[in-house]
Design an enzyme around this catalytic site. Structure first.
Site, PDB file in Angstrom:
ATOM      1  N   GLU A  41       0.828  -1.202   0.000  1.00  0.00           N
ATOM      2  CA  GLU A  41       0.000   0.000   0.000  1.00  0.00           C
ATOM      3  C   GLU A  41       0.856   1.243   0.000  1.00  0.00           C
ATOM      4  OE1 GLU A  41      -2.958  -2.185   3.121  1.00  0.00           O
ATOM      5  OE2 GLU A  41      -2.629  -0.054   3.393  1.00  0.00           O
ATOM      6  N   CYS A  49       2.816   8.188   2.154  1.00  0.00           N
ATOM      7  CA  CYS A  49       3.317   7.145   3.050  1.00  0.00           C
ATOM      8  C   CYS A  49       3.642   5.921   2.195  1.00  0.00           C
ATOM      9  CB  CYS A  49       2.218   6.832   4.066  1.00  0.00           C
ATOM     10  SG  CYS A  49       2.593   5.429   5.102  1.00  0.00           S
ATOM     11  N   CYS A 104       5.855  -8.065   7.059  1.00  0.00           N
ATOM     12  CA  CYS A 104       6.892  -7.533   7.946  1.00  0.00           C
ATOM     13  C   CYS A 104       7.350  -8.631   8.898  1.00  0.00           C
ATOM     14  CB  CYS A 104       6.341  -6.347   8.730  1.00  0.00           C
ATOM     15  SG  CYS A 104       7.577  -5.630   9.844  1.00  0.00           S
ATOM     16  N   CYS A 129       4.782  -6.890  15.193  1.00  0.00           N
ATOM     17  CA  CYS A 129       4.205  -6.217  16.367  1.00  0.00           C
ATOM     18  C   CYS A 129       2.764  -6.692  16.534  1.00  0.00           C
ATOM     19  CB  CYS A 129       4.250  -4.705  16.192  1.00  0.00           C
ATOM     20  SG  CYS A 129       5.924  -4.118  15.922  1.00  0.00           S
ATOM     21  N   CYS A 173      -0.332  -4.868  14.866  1.00  0.00           N
ATOM     22  CA  CYS A 173      -0.191  -4.342  13.500  1.00  0.00           C
ATOM     23  C   CYS A 173      -0.630  -5.351  12.441  1.00  0.00           C
ATOM     24  CB  CYS A 173       1.268  -3.935  13.274  1.00  0.00           C
ATOM     25  SG  CYS A 173       1.602  -3.403  11.589  1.00  0.00           S
ATOM     26  N   CYS A 200      -2.096   1.663   7.371  1.00  0.00           N
ATOM     27  CA  CYS A 200      -1.395   0.886   6.355  1.00  0.00           C
ATOM     28  C   CYS A 200      -1.389  -0.581   6.749  1.00  0.00           C
ATOM     29  CB  CYS A 200       0.038   1.364   6.223  1.00  0.00           C
ATOM     30  SG  CYS A 200       0.278   2.338   4.771  1.00  0.00           S
TER      31      CYS A 200
HETATM   32  N1  SAH Z   1       7.903  -0.759  10.662  1.00  0.00           N
HETATM   33  C1  SAH Z   1       8.038   0.613  10.963  1.00  0.00           C
HETATM   34  C2  SAH Z   1       7.257   1.509  10.009  1.00  0.00           C
HETATM   35  C3  SAH Z   1       5.891   1.082   9.623  1.00  0.00           C
HETATM   36  S1  SAH Z   1       4.689   1.122  10.931  1.00  0.00           S
HETATM   37  C4  SAH Z   1       7.645   0.891  12.411  1.00  0.00           C
HETATM   38  O1  SAH Z   1       7.113   0.007  13.068  1.00  0.00           O
HETATM   39  O2  SAH Z   1       7.913   2.002  12.861  1.00  0.00           O
HETATM   40  C5  SAH Z   1       4.483   2.854  11.220  1.00  0.00           C
HETATM   41  C6  SAH Z   1       3.830   3.178  12.544  1.00  0.00           C
HETATM   42  O3  SAH Z   1       2.454   2.761  12.563  1.00  0.00           O
HETATM   43  C7  SAH Z   1       4.484   2.514  13.715  1.00  0.00           C
HETATM   44  O4  SAH Z   1       4.751   3.443  14.732  1.00  0.00           O
HETATM   45  C8  SAH Z   1       3.441   1.504  14.151  1.00  0.00           C
HETATM   46  O5  SAH Z   1       3.553   1.231  15.508  1.00  0.00           O
HETATM   47  C9  SAH Z   1       2.164   2.179  13.820  1.00  0.00           C
HETATM   48  N2  SAH Z   1       1.009   1.265  13.710  1.00  0.00           N
HETATM   49  C10 SAH Z   1       0.957   0.093  13.046  1.00  0.00           C
HETATM   50  N3  SAH Z   1      -0.277  -0.462  13.141  1.00  0.00           N
HETATM   51  C11 SAH Z   1      -1.025   0.384  13.891  1.00  0.00           C
HETATM   52  C12 SAH Z   1      -2.365   0.364  14.348  1.00  0.00           C
HETATM   53  N4  SAH Z   1      -3.197  -0.624  14.062  1.00  0.00           N
HETATM   54  N5  SAH Z   1      -2.794   1.406  15.094  1.00  0.00           N
HETATM   55  C13 SAH Z   1      -1.951   2.422  15.395  1.00  0.00           C
HETATM   56  N6  SAH Z   1      -0.686   2.490  14.997  1.00  0.00           N
HETATM   57  C14 SAH Z   1      -0.210   1.488  14.257  1.00  0.00           C
HETATM   58 FE1  SF4 Z   2       6.342  -4.236  11.151  1.00  0.00          FE
HETATM   59 FE2  SF4 Z   2       3.960  -3.262  11.765  1.00  0.00          FE
HETATM   60 FE3  SF4 Z   2       5.770  -3.626  13.674  1.00  0.00          FE
HETATM   61 FE4  SF4 Z   2       6.141  -1.676  11.877  1.00  0.00          FE
HETATM   62  S1  SF4 Z   2       4.482  -1.813  13.378  1.00  0.00           S
HETATM   63  S2  SF4 Z   2       7.654  -3.168  12.592  1.00  0.00           S
HETATM   64  S3  SF4 Z   2       5.222  -2.622  10.060  1.00  0.00           S
HETATM   65  S4  SF4 Z   2       4.814  -5.242  12.431  1.00  0.00           S
END
Ligand code: SAH
Ligand code: SF4
Length: 348
Positions: free
Chosen positions: A96, A109, A116, A120, A123, A336
């Protein structure tokens, strides 16, 4: 298709590669410069539109190179004008990119990986693990799809889409090189944010690039125990090491780092956490970007609005610069990873 695989992508070409290609085709060298200007100054990857080239050369470029490897598969708009493009890649995977207009600016973005590996727990991007890294040209093509769709070059680019860019360092660095060098796209690195889940070795590699990119570190917790509830062990680094890399980034690159903090009800949104985060942000000269959890399929809860505002106020009262967007829509106001997740489920 097998021969397609071995072809070079147009957006991956360097000046000298283009010169040798043009030379091999029996064309004068100035043609290479014309092509590169179309690609990197006019964001044009379709040789048919390169009107100052002879027809035969346009055809040959199409045979010798993968000109545009990806395409827009789905467009979804949210009511706050954020537009998400689902982009399908040449192997049918998808990522995306998101277009985020605000009153005076437009931000894109971008994604760096398909899936990934960090995973996390809140996510959507990490749900199925890593499928593969994006190539540099696939990262650049996202930018070009965004430009074609919005009609604008972005004021800012944030790498907050799908994937952990610092774990796909070489391709990300190559894309950043093309985006920021004057001969190529020439965008200021000061307008590009690289967001990382705190992959410390990657931060040091970014420092080696020596350019003033904005570094955003996804902290999400003020102690390692809480962080371990959110980020699996495999690729998680201790907070102390992340903070050290943040200090080193500021010292070597001369830019303040941003802490990203996804607010999860009952996990990391207490007053004590806000106070500790304030102290950390002050000590390490960081701004804080609060991202209230956007519902995915995970079991976490978004804190109540009043609790989000209280958390922000504690930071502000301590003198920390805080960014908070309350509109729904998730990370960078766009969640995203969710469009791709939906696309994968539809395919099943
Ligand atoms: N992998 C990198 C960049 C992509 S995620 C990282 O983790 O920083 C970008 C941001 O979106 C991160 O801070 C992540 O914690 C946040 N994020 C991902 N999924 C989310 C969700 N469902 N609600 C709120 N923040 C989210
Ligand atoms: Fe990967 Fe999502 Fe964690 Fe960013 S927030 S490192 S995209 S799993």
């Amino acid at each position: 298709m097998a021969s397609q695989m071995s072809l070079k992508a147009l957006a991956d070409c360097t000046y000298s590669e283009m010169e040798s290609l043009v030379g091999n085709l029996g064309q004068p060298l100035f043609r290479a410069k014309q092509i590169m200007e179309w690609v990197f100054k006019h964001y044009e990857l379709n040789p048919d539109h390169m009107l100052n080239l002879p027809l035969k050369l346009r055809e040959e470029l199409k045979n010798k190179l993968i000109c545009m490897s990806s395409k827009i598969k789905e467009v979804s708009k949210s009511n706050d004008k954020t537009t998400k493009l689902l982009i399908s890649l040449d192997d049918d995977e998808a990522v995306e990119m998101v277009i985020i207009p605000s009153r005076e600016r437009i931000t894109f973005c971008l994604s760096t990986q398909v899936g990934c590996p960090v995973g996390c727990r809140f996510c959507a991007s990490g749900e199925g693990g890593l499928v593969r890294n994006l190539k540099a040209h696939e990262i650049i093509e996202q930018l070009y799809h965004g430009i074609a769709h919005s009609g604008k070059f972005p004021d800012n680019i944030v790498f907050m889409g799908i994937g952990e860019g610092l774990l796909n360092f070489d391709n990300l660095a190559e894309a950043l090189h093309k985006m920021t060098e004057a001969d190529y796209i020439g965008m200021s690195p000061r307008r590009i944010t690289i967001s990382s889940s705190g992959y410390v070795p990657g931060v040091y590699r970014l420092i080696e690039l020596g350019k003033p990119f904005i570094l955003a570190l996804s902290l999400h917790a003020v102690d390692d125990e809480t962080r371990a509830e959110i980020i699996p062990d495999k690729l998680r680094y201790p907070i102390a090491e992340i903070l050290q890399s943040c200090d080193d980034y500021e010292e070597k690159i001369g830019r303040m780092v941003t802490f990203e903090y996804t607010l999860l009800a009952g996990i990391n949104d207490s007053r004590a956490a806000a106070e500790k985060l304030s102290a950390m942000a002050r000590k390490h000269h960081a701004k804080v970007n609060l991202i209230p959890y956007n519902k995915t399929t995970k079991e976490f809860k978004r804190p109540k609005e009043i609790d989000i505002l209280n958390f922000r106020d504690i930071l502000e009262e301590a003198g920390v610069t805080v960014m908070l967007r309350l509109e729904k829509g998730g990370k960078v106001n766009a969640a995203c990873g969710q469009l791709r997740a939906k696309h994968m489920k539809n395919d099943k």
